[in-house]
Design a protein around this motif. Structure first.
Motif, mmCIF file in Angstrom:
data_model
loop_
_atom_site.group_PDB
_atom_site.id
_atom_site.type_symbol
_atom_site.label_atom_id
_atom_site.label_comp_id
_atom_site.label_asym_id
_atom_site.label_seq_id
_atom_site.Cartn_x
_atom_site.Cartn_y
_atom_site.Cartn_z
ATOM 1 N N ASP A 5 0.845 -1.228 0.042
ATOM 2 C CA ASP A 5 0.004 -0.077 0.106
ATOM 3 C C ASP A 5 0.941 1.100 -0.175
ATOM 4 O OD1 ASP A 5 -2.296 -1.381 -0.213
ATOM 5 O OD2 ASP A 5 -2.197 -1.806 2.208
ATOM 6 N N ALA A 6 2.040 1.170 -0.362
ATOM 7 C CA ALA A 6 2.985 2.512 -0.543
ATOM 8 C C ALA A 6 2.366 3.048 -1.595
ATOM 9 C CB ALA A 6 4.294 2.053 -0.723
ATOM 10 N N ILE A 7 2.485 4.504 -1.645
ATOM 11 C CA ILE A 7 2.196 5.396 -2.802
ATOM 12 C C ILE A 7 3.544 5.547 -3.464
ATOM 13 C CG2 ILE A 7 1.411 7.577 -3.201
ATOM 14 C CD1 ILE A 7 -0.099 7.635 -0.853
ATOM 15 N N TYR A 8 3.153 5.061 -4.712
ATOM 16 C CA TYR A 8 4.479 5.231 -5.830
ATOM 17 C C TYR A 8 4.444 6.290 -6.695
ATOM 18 C CZ TYR A 8 7.856 3.256 -9.156
ATOM 19 O OH TYR A 8 8.989 3.307 -9.979
ATOM 20 N N LEU A 9 5.242 7.262 -6.308
ATOM 21 C CA LEU A 9 5.408 8.347 -7.269
ATOM 22 C C LEU A 9 6.903 8.485 -7.589
ATOM 23 C CD1 LEU A 9 3.506 11.399 -4.989
ATOM 24 C CD2 LEU A 9 2.723 9.846 -6.650
ATOM 25 N N ASP A 10 7.446 7.457 -8.266
ATOM 26 C CA ASP A 10 8.618 7.197 -8.746
ATOM 27 C C ASP A 10 8.587 6.618 -10.234
ATOM 28 O OD1 ASP A 10 11.309 7.741 -9.127
ATOM 29 O OD2 ASP A 10 11.880 5.824 -8.266
ATOM 30 N N ASN A 11 7.402 7.252 -10.823
ATOM 31 C CA ASN A 11 7.020 6.688 -12.345
ATOM 32 C C ASN A 11 7.940 7.238 -13.318
ATOM 33 O OD1 ASN A 11 4.384 5.108 -11.911
ATOM 34 N ND2 ASN A 11 3.965 7.067 -10.858
ATOM 35 N N ALA A 12 8.937 8.161 -13.021
ATOM 36 C CA ALA A 12 9.727 8.691 -14.061
ATOM 37 C C ALA A 12 10.963 7.485 -14.112
ATOM 38 C CB ALA A 12 10.227 9.944 -13.971
ATOM 39 N N VAL B 29 -2.557 14.145 -19.788
ATOM 40 C CA VAL B 29 -2.048 15.578 -19.471
ATOM 41 C C VAL B 29 -2.915 16.083 -18.696
ATOM 42 C CG1 VAL B 29 -1.126 17.529 -20.557
ATOM 43 C CG2 VAL B 29 -0.672 15.395 -21.479
ATOM 44 N N ARG B 30 -4.052 16.205 -18.982
ATOM 45 C CA ARG B 30 -5.140 16.788 -18.016
ATOM 46 C C ARG B 30 -5.185 16.275 -16.419
ATOM 47 N NH1 ARG B 30 -8.391 16.894 -22.518
ATOM 48 N NH2 ARG B 30 -9.736 14.877 -21.782
ATOM 49 N N HIS B 31 -5.156 15.220 -16.569
ATOM 50 C CA HIS B 31 -5.129 14.492 -15.301
ATOM 51 C C HIS B 31 -3.901 14.722 -14.434
ATOM 52 C CE1 HIS B 31 -6.109 11.612 -12.089
ATOM 53 N NE2 HIS B 31 -5.037 10.748 -12.440
ATOM 54 N N LEU B 32 -2.610 14.488 -15.253
ATOM 55 C CA LEU B 32 -1.391 14.721 -14.487
ATOM 56 C C LEU B 32 -1.290 16.099 -14.079
ATOM 57 C CD1 LEU B 32 0.849 12.440 -17.161
ATOM 58 C CD2 LEU B 32 0.481 12.265 -14.566
ATOM 59 N N GLU B 33 -1.708 16.998 -14.846
ATOM 60 C CA GLU B 33 -1.525 18.492 -14.630
ATOM 61 C C GLU B 33 -2.073 18.764 -13.201
ATOM 62 O OE1 GLU B 33 -2.805 20.501 -18.041
ATOM 63 O OE2 GLU B 33 -0.877 20.833 -18.923
ATOM 64 N N SER B 34 -3.545 18.248 -13.222
ATOM 65 C CA SER B 34 -4.219 18.428 -11.826
ATOM 66 C C SER B 34 -3.347 17.856 -10.581
ATOM 67 C CB SER B 34 -5.580 18.141 -12.118
ATOM 68 O OG SER B 34 -6.144 17.073 -11.055
ATOM 69 N N LEU B 35 -2.920 16.700 -10.940
ATOM 70 C CA LEU B 35 -2.225 15.952 -9.963
ATOM 71 C C LEU B 35 -0.817 16.598 -9.545
ATOM 72 C CD1 LEU B 35 -2.179 12.255 -10.862
ATOM 73 C CD2 LEU B 35 -3.801 13.437 -9.352
ATOM 74 N N ARG B 36 -0.190 17.192 -10.445
ATOM 75 C CA ARG B 36 1.135 18.105 -10.328
ATOM 76 C C ARG B 36 0.859 19.323 -9.646
ATOM 77 N NH1 ARG B 36 4.859 21.691 -12.614
ATOM 78 N NH2 ARG B 36 6.917 21.072 -12.851
ATOM 79 N N ALA B 37 -0.120 19.988 -9.831
ATOM 80 C CA ALA B 37 -0.506 21.240 -9.418
ATOM 81 C C ALA B 37 -0.933 20.967 -7.865
ATOM 82 C CB ALA B 37 -1.807 21.799 -10.065
ATOM 83 N N THR C 173 17.181 18.373 -3.798
ATOM 84 C CA THR C 173 16.206 17.904 -4.596
ATOM 85 C C THR C 173 15.869 16.700 -4.689
ATOM 86 O OG1 THR C 173 17.250 19.615 -6.365
ATOM 87 C CG2 THR C 173 15.970 17.815 -7.287
ATOM 88 N N VAL C 174 14.490 16.493 -4.892
ATOM 89 C CA VAL C 174 13.640 15.398 -4.735
ATOM 90 C C VAL C 174 12.764 15.279 -6.160
ATOM 91 C CG1 VAL C 174 11.891 14.063 -3.724
ATOM 92 C CG2 VAL C 174 13.907 14.932 -2.228
ATOM 93 N N ARG C 175 12.884 14.305 -6.972
ATOM 94 C CA ARG C 175 12.195 14.256 -7.835
ATOM 95 C C ARG C 175 10.671 13.208 -7.586
ATOM 96 N NH1 ARG C 175 13.808 10.958 -13.216
ATOM 97 N NH2 ARG C 175 13.400 9.327 -11.680
ATOM 98 N N PHE C 176 9.698 13.706 -8.081
ATOM 99 C CA PHE C 176 8.310 12.897 -7.897
ATOM 100 C C PHE C 176 7.814 12.696 -9.302
ATOM 101 C CE2 PHE C 176 8.141 15.487 -4.181
ATOM 102 C CZ PHE C 176 7.955 14.716 -3.111
ATOM 103 N N GLY C 177 7.667 11.394 -9.534
ATOM 104 C CA GLY C 177 7.484 11.009 -11.149
ATOM 105 C C GLY C 177 5.949 10.250 -10.903
ATOM 106 N N LEU C 178 4.821 11.247 -11.651
ATOM 107 C CA LEU C 178 3.712 11.033 -11.646
ATOM 108 C C LEU C 178 3.120 10.128 -12.968
ATOM 109 C CD1 LEU C 178 2.293 14.550 -10.616
ATOM 110 C CD2 LEU C 178 2.698 12.600 -9.293
ATOM 111 N N SER C 179 2.257 9.205 -12.601
ATOM 112 C CA SER C 179 1.616 8.568 -13.888
ATOM 113 C C SER C 179 0.074 8.775 -13.748
ATOM 114 C CB SER C 179 1.754 7.110 -13.631
ATOM 115 O OG SER C 179 0.796 6.466 -14.546
ATOM 116 N N TRP C 180 -0.263 8.483 -15.216
ATOM 117 C CA TRP C 180 -1.871 8.840 -15.124
ATOM 118 C C TRP C 180 -2.780 7.815 -14.237
ATOM 119 C CZ3 TRP C 180 1.265 7.736 -19.406
ATOM 120 C CH2 TRP C 180 1.325 6.291 -19.856
ATOM 121 N N THR C 181 -2.058 6.786 -13.601
ATOM 122 C CA THR C 181 -2.740 5.928 -13.017
ATOM 123 C C THR C 181 -2.666 6.378 -11.327
ATOM 124 O OG1 THR C 181 -0.596 4.745 -12.422
ATOM 125 C CG2 THR C 181 -2.158 3.711 -14.315
ATOM 126 N N ASN C 182 -1.986 7.258 -11.063
ATOM 127 C CA ASN C 182 -2.164 7.918 -9.835
ATOM 128 C C ASN C 182 -3.356 8.678 -9.727
ATOM 129 O OD1 ASN C 182 1.489 8.561 -10.001
ATOM 130 N ND2 ASN C 182 0.472 7.387 -8.627
#
Lengths: 410, 405
Positions: free
Chosen positions: B19-26, B280-288, B370-379
């Motif tokens: 159940d970890a949250i995976y934000l290393d999708n890049a 892109v729409r979904h990712l933009e909203s998550l990133r914001a 610096t830390v990098r979060f990599g988002l996916s459309w599945t997030n």
């Protein structure tokens, strides 16, 4: 094409067939519907008096929309296609739309001259076509001062069609289709298809003349490997893109070939093979109620294609044998093959049943009585019946094989 | 190519990694469960060699070619060559194009290219290549003015020019159309290569309009199988192969093709490519959501990359926590069940600021934090919400300024 709302389809010869016009238009609309359905990008296909309007789904992926356009430019019966935008039918909106379009195209390919072509389906529109064109031309010049008007042979033609008092269409391209008449309007034919260059091209020409193809392929496994069968399936897939449904018959021909080899003179074998093939095709056409069979023969190309041999081969067939390539040169055939994406498939190496057991110098002038003498003592009806029985039917639709036919041989 | 749910093994239906949250999708993504199941099924059923001429081989070949067609019809005018990774596709393009241009010796690469590109270019030095890097601005964007000036001088000698579509550490979207125009004017013979590994499905880009000679893609970045990539090369294809042998993949990449992998890749490619606008729409909203949340938690946090809309891929949020060490932040988040990375995980054994952060001239204090979060459309929005809670809880535990000498 980017972001087009709809595709304006102009028909080819359908326009002049007065009595049958409705039937042809409806057939074309049906073929468009059937062959683009799988892409999921078409909202509606509406025949009007002089056009078919293919409404695109704005939310469909670009690739699906592009494939619809590609399909239409390869649909028999289509004269030209224009990706178009819907615009309110008032001069202000039209002027803005036309100028925008011109500006985009100038940025992309830098034309020197242009013209506006206008037509009105609704003659109640207050201006005449000429007046509209002149005014819109002015709007384009105001926006793109580098352009010049040229009525004949302009680099850029922007078309405006006033469809109703409410809306008009604006387009900037006319992409040619294959012309001809819609598939199916001429009826069905049984088409002899091989993995070579000619017969697939012949099939495509017949489709443009309205024939719906039922291809059959003669397969002599294990004398010939399945790679040959695979080639034919791939070629049939291309032809099937123009048909909602296509049955490809893979006729088991091994026994016929070995029987003929054992019992007939070697120099007549090619002619005898071809006679058997036509008999089988004729029998299948009989069952399907078709009026013709067709082949990829080109006159004088190979030994079986001399006039005396063609006559001897044809003598066993009760139906007309259509040979659309009869007077074509190889270069023309290869050009078409390339254009339809068949060339690379046909060029793949695979065996061919026609060359089995055939001597280096087959007979070029086999007369009917020679063939009949050679066939004496063979139970021809039984051999034909056996071929029909050993035919595997593969169903194709819109470029795809329908059944999972990659199961291992039973 | 969807598989019925009953084919999925039990574990595939549960979330991964406790159940970890995976934000290393890049770095990489979770293989789509349906694709994973299909992969298993294909490996057991369609295992024949596609070069075999028996029916099983022909069936495998058809599947391979269908996978190729599926990708190629989305890239009109390009031929698709399957490879075993994005890195291999990159090497095939750069080294392969250099190999067939014996009279041109210059190789231009942007300063922020992925190491696969930089090392591929370096590998050409013993063969006589002169490798030059193209400078970037503070946001990581190629300096097209300097590129133009350089091309005006040496354009004729350029064999290969490589600029990526999306920078993998910062998310910067590179001005590819501008680069293409400059090359067309000053170096028309040069091979323009685009590493599109981080772009696929994460920005809307039109390969045809950009008009590069080749694009590299990797399957595992878009929920496809691992160990699969491809190079899309514009026709007519003229490249020297890296691997020779059986002559598979048009002679450009010998080795028995991975048919199940190619099919899985094609399925993933369709999902990524066809629905890019929605992603892109979904990712933009998550990133914001993530960026705003972080700004609330740590007002001093600095987001890297271009700030203007459309300048940055919405799949990457590269952010500095000044005074902290990125690695420690990453581990503190990990301890609470949130995965991210420092810089680029592909090569994160490096301790000092990587070549990308140096190339953009980043303040070492920011670079270190610096830390990098990599988002996916599945997030999901809920995952980002939870991630922010974790960040809020974990960040105070990371010593500030502790390691700054």
């Amino acid at each position: 094409m980017t972001g087009a709302d709809l595709l304006l389809v102009r028909f080819a010869e359908i326009g002049i067939k007065r009595g049958n016009r409705k039937r042809f238009t409806r057939a074309l609309a049906d073929r468009i519907r059937e062959t683009t359905e799988a892409f999921g990008a078409v909202r509606s296909v509406r025949p009007t008096h002089s056009r078919i309007l293919v409404e695109l789904d704005p939310d469909a992926p670009a690739v699906a929309r592009r494939r619809v356009l590609e399909r239409l430019t390869d649909t028999p019966g289509v004269h030209t296609v224009s990706p178009a935008h819907r615009v309110a039918a008032d001069m202000e909106a039209l002027a803005a739309a036309v100028a925008d379009r011109a500006e985009q195209i100038v940025a992309r390919r830098n034309p020197a001259t242009f013209r506006i072509t206008c037509s009105r389906s609704d003659k109640r529109f207050p201006l005449t076509s000429d007046e509209i064109a002149r005014e819109l031309g002015g709007a384009v010049l105001a926006r793109c001062p580098g352009l010049r008007v040229q009525l004949k042979g302009a680099d850029l033609e922007i078309g405006v069609e006033i469809a109703t008092l409410q809306h008009a269409y604006v387009y900037a391209e006319r992409l040619p289709g294959p012309g001809g008449v819609p598939v199916g309007t001429a009826g069905g034919v049984v088409h002899l298809l091989s993995g070579g260059f000619d017969s697939p091209v012949a099939g495509s020409l017949l489709q443009v003349r309205g024939c719906e193809l039922t291809p059959i392929y003669f397969h002599s496994f294990p004398l010939v490997g399945d790679a040959a069968r695979e080639k034919v399936i791939d070629l049939a897939r291309i032809l099937s893109r123009r048909q909602r449904r296509m049955q490809l018959g893979v006729v088991g021909f091994t026994e016929v070939q070995t029987t003929l080899r054992d019992r007939c003179p070697a120099d007549l074998l090619v002619v005898l093979y071809r006679r058997m093939m036509l008999r089988v095709a004729d029998a299948i056409a009989e069952r399907l109620g078709f009026d013709a069979v067709s082949t990829g023969d080109a006159l004088s190309q190979v030994a079986s294609q001399t006039l005396p041999n063609l006559r001897t081969i044809q003598a066993v067939c009760s139906r007309p044998v259509l040979r659309p390539l009869l007077a074509c040169n190889k270069e023309q055939i290869i050009d078409t093959s390339r254009r339809l994406g068949m060339f690379e498939i046909s060029a793949r190496r695979a065996d061919d049943c026609c060359s089995l057991f055939v001597p280096r110098h087959p007979r070029t002038r086999a007369r009917i009585e020679h063939a009949e003498r050679a066939e004496r003592g063979l139970d021809i009806p039984a051999l034909v019946a056996q071929c029909l029985e050993r035919t595997e039917w593969i169903e194709l639709s819109c470029g795809r094989v329908c059944e999972p036919e990659d199961a291992p041989r039973a | 190519m969807r598989v019925s749910a009953q084919l999925l093994p039990e574990f595939a239906k549960r979330p991964t990694m406790h159940d970890a949250i995976y934000l290393d999708n890049a770095a990489t993504t979770r293989t789509d469960p349906a694709i994973a199941a299909q992969l298993a099924e294909d490996s057991l059923r369609h295992y024949a060699n596609p070069a075999s001429t028996h029916r099983a081989g022909l069936a495998a070949r058809r599947r391979l070619e269908q996978a190729r067609e599926t990708i190629a019809e989305r890239l009109p005018g390009y031929r698709v060559v399957f490879t075993a990774s994005g890195t291999e596709a990159i090497h095939l393009a750069i080294r392969g194009a250099f190999g067939v241009r014996p009279r041109r010796r210059r190789v231009l690469v942007s300063a922020v290219e992925h190491p696969a590109v930089l090392r591929a270019a370096e590998a050409l030095v013993p063969l006589g290549a002169e490798v030059e890097t193209i400078a970037v601005d503070a946001a990581g964007r190629v300096d097209t003015e300097r590129l133009e000036a350089r091309l005006a001088e040496v354009g004729e000698q350029v064999a290969v020019c490589a600029v990526m579509a999306v920078q993998n550490e910062l998310g910067t979207i590179e001005p590819l159309e501008r680069v293409r125009a400059l090359l067309a004017r000053h170096a028309p013979q040069a091979f323009f290569f685009v590493d599109a590994v981080q772009a696929l499905g994460k920005i809307v880009f039109d390969p045809e309009t950009i008009g590069a000679h080749a694009y590299a893609f990797a399957s595992h970045k878009i929920h496809g199988p691992k160990g699969m990539g491809c190079l899309a090369v514009r026709e007519p294809v003229h490249l020297a192969p890296l691997l020779t042998g059986g002559g598979q993949e048009f002679g450009l990449r010998s080795g028995t093709p991975d048919v199940p992998g190619a099919c899985g890749f094609a399925t993933a490619f369709v999902e990524a490519f066809d629905h890019a606008a929605r992603h892109v729409r979904h990712l933009e909203s998550l990133r914001a959501q993530l960026a705003e949340g972080i700004a609330r938690i740590e007002p001093g946090a600095v987001v890297h990359g271009p700030g203007e809309p459309g300048g940055c891929s919405p799949s990457i949020l590269s952010v500095a926590f000044p005074g902290r060490r990125g690695e420690q932040v990453q581990h503190a988040l990990e301890a609470e069940g949130l995965y991210c990375s420092t810089g680029s995980a592909c090569h994160s054994a490096e301790r000092k600021p990587g070549h990308v952060l140096r190339a953009v001239g980043m303040d070492p204090v920011l670079a270190e934090g610096t830390v990098r979060f990599g988002l996916s459309w599945t997030n999901t929005e809920a995952e980002i919400e939870r991630a922010l809670e974790i960040i809020a809880a974990a960040l105070p535990r990371v010593p500030a300024r502790a390691t700054i000498a």
